[in-house]
Scaffold this motif. Structure first.
Motif, mmCIF file in Angstrom:
data_model
loop_
_atom_site.group_PDB
_atom_site.id
_atom_site.type_symbol
_atom_site.label_atom_id
_atom_site.label_comp_id
_atom_site.label_asym_id
_atom_site.label_seq_id
_atom_site.Cartn_x
_atom_site.Cartn_y
_atom_site.Cartn_z
ATOM 1 N N ALA A 66 -24.699 -47.307 -119.188
ATOM 2 C CA ALA A 66 -23.596 -46.185 -119.007
ATOM 3 C C ALA A 66 -24.115 -45.154 -119.977
ATOM 4 C CB ALA A 66 -22.482 -46.639 -119.451
ATOM 5 N N PHE A 67 -24.684 -45.594 -121.033
ATOM 6 C CA PHE A 67 -24.949 -44.677 -122.148
ATOM 7 C C PHE A 67 -26.285 -43.660 -121.538
ATOM 8 C CE2 PHE A 67 -22.697 -47.429 -125.115
ATOM 9 C CZ PHE A 67 -21.974 -46.519 -125.740
ATOM 10 N N GLY A 68 -27.172 -44.362 -120.801
ATOM 11 C CA GLY A 68 -28.079 -43.658 -120.216
ATOM 12 C C GLY A 68 -27.508 -42.435 -119.141
ATOM 13 N N SER A 69 -26.452 -43.058 -118.432
ATOM 14 C CA SER A 69 -25.978 -42.150 -117.319
ATOM 15 C C SER A 69 -24.899 -41.032 -118.020
ATOM 16 C CB SER A 69 -25.038 -42.980 -116.425
ATOM 17 O OG SER A 69 -23.839 -43.654 -117.100
ATOM 18 N N LEU A 70 -24.466 -41.544 -119.356
ATOM 19 C CA LEU A 70 -23.530 -40.256 -119.982
ATOM 20 C C LEU A 70 -24.499 -39.208 -120.295
ATOM 21 C CD1 LEU A 70 -21.203 -39.638 -121.497
ATOM 22 C CD2 LEU A 70 -22.121 -40.914 -123.338
ATOM 23 N N VAL A 71 -25.795 -39.535 -120.966
ATOM 24 C CA VAL A 71 -26.587 -38.317 -120.901
ATOM 25 C C VAL A 71 -27.414 -37.942 -120.068
ATOM 26 C CG1 VAL A 71 -28.517 -37.854 -122.651
ATOM 27 C CG2 VAL A 71 -26.907 -39.360 -123.353
ATOM 28 N N GLY A 72 -27.933 -38.674 -118.970
ATOM 29 C CA GLY A 72 -28.721 -38.622 -118.168
ATOM 30 C C GLY A 72 -28.124 -37.550 -116.955
ATOM 31 N N ALA A 73 -27.069 -38.080 -116.459
ATOM 32 C CA ALA A 73 -26.230 -37.420 -115.596
ATOM 33 C C ALA A 73 -25.781 -36.137 -116.024
ATOM 34 C CB ALA A 73 -24.861 -38.387 -114.920
ATOM 35 N N GLY A 74 -25.196 -36.051 -117.186
ATOM 36 C CA GLY A 74 -24.462 -34.872 -117.693
ATOM 37 C C GLY A 74 -25.633 -33.887 -117.907
ATOM 38 N N SER A 75 -26.975 -34.089 -118.522
ATOM 39 C CA SER A 75 -28.015 -33.163 -118.773
ATOM 40 C C SER A 75 -28.537 -32.800 -117.584
ATOM 41 C CB SER A 75 -29.023 -33.936 -119.700
ATOM 42 O OG SER A 75 -29.524 -35.076 -119.158
ATOM 43 N N GLY A 76 -28.516 -33.706 -116.384
ATOM 44 C CA GLY A 76 -29.287 -33.254 -115.268
ATOM 45 C C GLY A 76 -28.609 -32.308 -114.438
ATOM 46 N N ALA A 77 -26.854 -32.408 -114.583
ATOM 47 C CA ALA A 77 -26.323 -31.528 -113.703
ATOM 48 C C ALA A 77 -26.110 -30.184 -114.691
ATOM 49 C CB ALA A 77 -24.810 -32.166 -113.863
ATOM 50 N N MET A 297 -28.216 -34.407 -103.605
ATOM 51 C CA MET A 297 -27.376 -33.510 -103.604
ATOM 52 C C MET A 297 -26.906 -32.745 -104.936
ATOM 53 S SD MET A 297 -23.011 -33.934 -102.911
ATOM 54 C CE MET A 297 -22.645 -34.836 -104.402
ATOM 55 N N GLN A 298 -26.973 -33.423 -106.022
ATOM 56 C CA GLN A 298 -26.369 -32.927 -107.117
ATOM 57 C C GLN A 298 -27.386 -31.582 -107.804
ATOM 58 O OE1 GLN A 298 -28.500 -33.661 -110.542
ATOM 59 N NE2 GLN A 298 -27.761 -32.032 -111.185
ATOM 60 N N PRO A 299 -28.716 -31.449 -107.776
ATOM 61 C CA PRO A 299 -29.335 -30.447 -108.336
ATOM 62 C C PRO A 299 -29.139 -29.005 -107.219
ATOM 63 C CG PRO A 299 -31.034 -32.015 -107.368
ATOM 64 C CD PRO A 299 -29.839 -32.707 -107.480
ATOM 65 N N ILE A 300 -28.910 -29.376 -105.765
ATOM 66 C CA ILE A 300 -28.626 -28.417 -104.760
ATOM 67 C C ILE A 300 -27.145 -27.818 -105.092
ATOM 68 C CG2 ILE A 300 -28.723 -27.915 -102.284
ATOM 69 C CD1 ILE A 300 -30.405 -30.609 -101.977
ATOM 70 N N ALA A 301 -26.229 -28.740 -105.346
ATOM 71 C CA ALA A 301 -24.991 -28.208 -105.434
ATOM 72 C C ALA A 301 -24.696 -27.803 -106.860
ATOM 73 C CB ALA A 301 -24.031 -29.501 -105.289
ATOM 74 N N GLY A 302 -25.291 -28.109 -107.871
ATOM 75 C CA GLY A 302 -25.082 -27.552 -109.230
ATOM 76 C C GLY A 302 -25.905 -26.043 -109.216
ATOM 77 N N TYR A 303 -26.873 -26.006 -108.657
ATOM 78 C CA TYR A 303 -27.760 -24.642 -108.865
ATOM 79 C C TYR A 303 -27.056 -23.816 -107.732
ATOM 80 C CZ TYR A 303 -31.717 -21.293 -108.240
ATOM 81 O OH TYR A 303 -32.512 -20.129 -108.638
ATOM 82 N N ASN A 304 -26.550 -23.898 -106.682
ATOM 83 C CA ASN A 304 -25.829 -23.136 -105.959
ATOM 84 C C ASN A 304 -24.519 -22.648 -106.361
ATOM 85 O OD1 ASN A 304 -27.315 -22.372 -103.325
ATOM 86 N ND2 ASN A 304 -27.920 -24.374 -103.530
ATOM 87 N N TYR A 305 -23.931 -23.688 -107.030
ATOM 88 C CA TYR A 305 -22.555 -23.388 -107.873
ATOM 89 C C TYR A 305 -22.890 -22.196 -108.879
ATOM 90 C CZ TYR A 305 -18.210 -24.034 -110.283
ATOM 91 O OH TYR A 305 -16.932 -23.943 -110.727
#
Length: 453
Positions: A66-77, A297-305
């Motif tokens: 979860a700590f990996g996803s806390l940083v990884g998902a947040g920083s990636g998005a 989906m995440q990088p595509i959605a984040g970029y276009n947002y």
């Protein structure tokens, strides 16, 4: 705009989603293989108690993940949104600051485990018969879990910066090494559960070195530069705000699994815990496929947002949802028709197999609704709506499942039914209620996917 990111605005959505989702799907399956192959080898060569011991460790390892996803998902998005605004220097600052957070949390969880290991294992459902297996595994694997968080964080950033296939190959190399070492340590050298722990630790160490090398290489347009390591509290806040959704989901899920394990012990003993472990070994194959599509989906959605291309944002969401619900339907079909054959990959003990069948059916029958809920949570996380993502992701595990794992078994017992089946059925009911809430939250935010340029 770089060659690695210009496709986010111009390439057809269907082709773009598969370009990013396929490596992410493979990466997610690979990540689940780390734990699945450990259970297969231990179940076949050590026994049911070893599976139960390893099952006890899973929620603890999920908290570390979860700590990996806390940083990884947040920083990636966040990096995807920043790249949509064409700010490379800020993207590099996200890279450096995410590593600062990863190191901090790594020190925190490694030291915390060793101070309170016995109490933690007992809390998460270890019995007198299984605690020795669980402790032997965790004492070896916990330091290596820091390397896991490094790998998960950096692979998210590698994918978000346009290198989806490279992220996949890094995870794939670790998985292949893990399986090879499991075979060597457990089957050949007869090291038992310690062999599984060493295989996981060594394989993740190699993956972390490979992921670090990407951001050192001059071939990457985003690298570890000196300015990137300057702590910026605004970046910390942004990373944690977005990452808190998957973090909360993992931590809450781990806490609920601990309580679930204790209820399984009460109503069915160690074999019930092992049966749940088998069901939860197959579940990631469904959930990881769904998460892989969401990560595509995440990088595509984040970029276009970030680029204000709401037409493409809407299209990628709808396509990801269709695919994930279909994946869930296939998973449901398998657990309803051939659960015993699926369980036989983990054990040949008849008594355990008899428990695996109802466990898999009741715990996984709502897989299409799980796909619906996860897709909504990941979508809102991708477009910087963390609190909606948090409520969506936590509803199944905290709001609904937590009370149900105590209430439903009592109802079953009062009706003269097997209370253990009530523990399993609580998962079915919570998945349904979680999907209903996710649908309502999507309806309240419908203007986002309906908005025109």
């Amino acid at each position: 705009m770089t060659d690695r990111t210009k496709d986010f605005e111009n390439k057809p959505i269907s082709a773009l989603l598969w370009q990013y989702a396929l490596p992410a799907v493979i990466t997610q399956i690979i990540a689940s293989i780390y734990n699945i192959c450990d259970r297969v080898f231990l179940g076949q060569y050590v026994g049911a108690l070893a599976i139960a011991g390893l099952t006890v460790t899973m929620p603890i390892m999920n908290i570390i993940h979860a700590f990996g996803s806390l940083v990884g998902a947040g920083s990636g998005a966040r990096m995807s949104i920043v790249l949509g605004k064409r700010d490379i220097r800020w993207a590099e600052s996200i890279l450096g600051n995410s590593m600062i957070l990863t190191i901090f949390f790594g020190i925190l969880f490694v030291s915390g485990y060793y101070f309170f290991s016995d109490a933690i294992l007992s809390l998460f459902g270890a019995s007198a018969e299984t605690i020795a297996y669980a402790k032997e595994y965790m004492d070896i694997v916990v330091p290596g879990m820091f390397l896991t968080t490094v790998t998960f964080n950096l692979c998210n950033l590698i994918r978000s910066s346009g290198y989806a296939q490279k992220s996949m190959w890094i995870m794939l190399s670790g998985s292949i090494i893990n399986i090879a070492l499991d075979t060597l340590f457990i089957c050949v050298l007869d090291m038992g559960i310690a062999g599984a722990a060493w295989a996981t630790t060594i394989s993740m160490a190699i993956s972390s070195i490979l992921s670090l090398s990407h951001f050192v290489s001059k071939k990457s347009f985003i690298r570890f530069r000196r300015h990137a390591w300057q702590p910026k509290f605004r970046i910390f806040r942004n990373i944690l705000a977005i990452g808190v959704s998957p973090f909360s989901m993992n931590v809450a899920g781990s806490g609920v699994v601990a309580m679930l394990n204790n209820q399984l012990l009460t109503y069915g003993g160690d074999n019930a815990v092992a049966a749940s472990g088998v069901a939860n070994s197959f579940a990631p194959l469904i959930i990881m496929l769904v998460l892989g599509i969401c990560q595509g989906m995440q990088p595509i959605a984040g970029y276009n947002y970030g680029a204000r291309r709401f037409d493409r944002l809407r299209d990628v969401y709808k396509l990801a949802m269709k695919v994930n619900v279909t994946i869930g339907c296939i998973g449901t079909l398998l657990v309803l028709t051939v659960p015993r054959y699926l369980a036989m990959a983990f054990t040949n003990e008849p008594e355990l197999l008899d428990l695996c069948v109802p466990a898999m059916r009741l715990m996984l029958v709502m897989s299409p609704l799980i796909g619906f809920t996860i897709t909504n949570s990941q979508f809102f996380q991708s477009i910087d709506k963390p609190w909606i993502a948090i409520v969506t992701s936590l509803s199944r595990q905290v709001l609904f499942l937590l009370p149900l794992i105590y209430f439903v078994p009592m109802v079953f017992t009062g009706l003269g039914l097997n209370g253990l089946y009530g523990v399993f059925a609580s998962c079915t009911i919570s998945d349904f209620l979680g999907a209903v809430l996710a649908g309502y939250l999507l309806w309240t935010q419908r203007a986002i996917v309906q908005k025109n340029d």
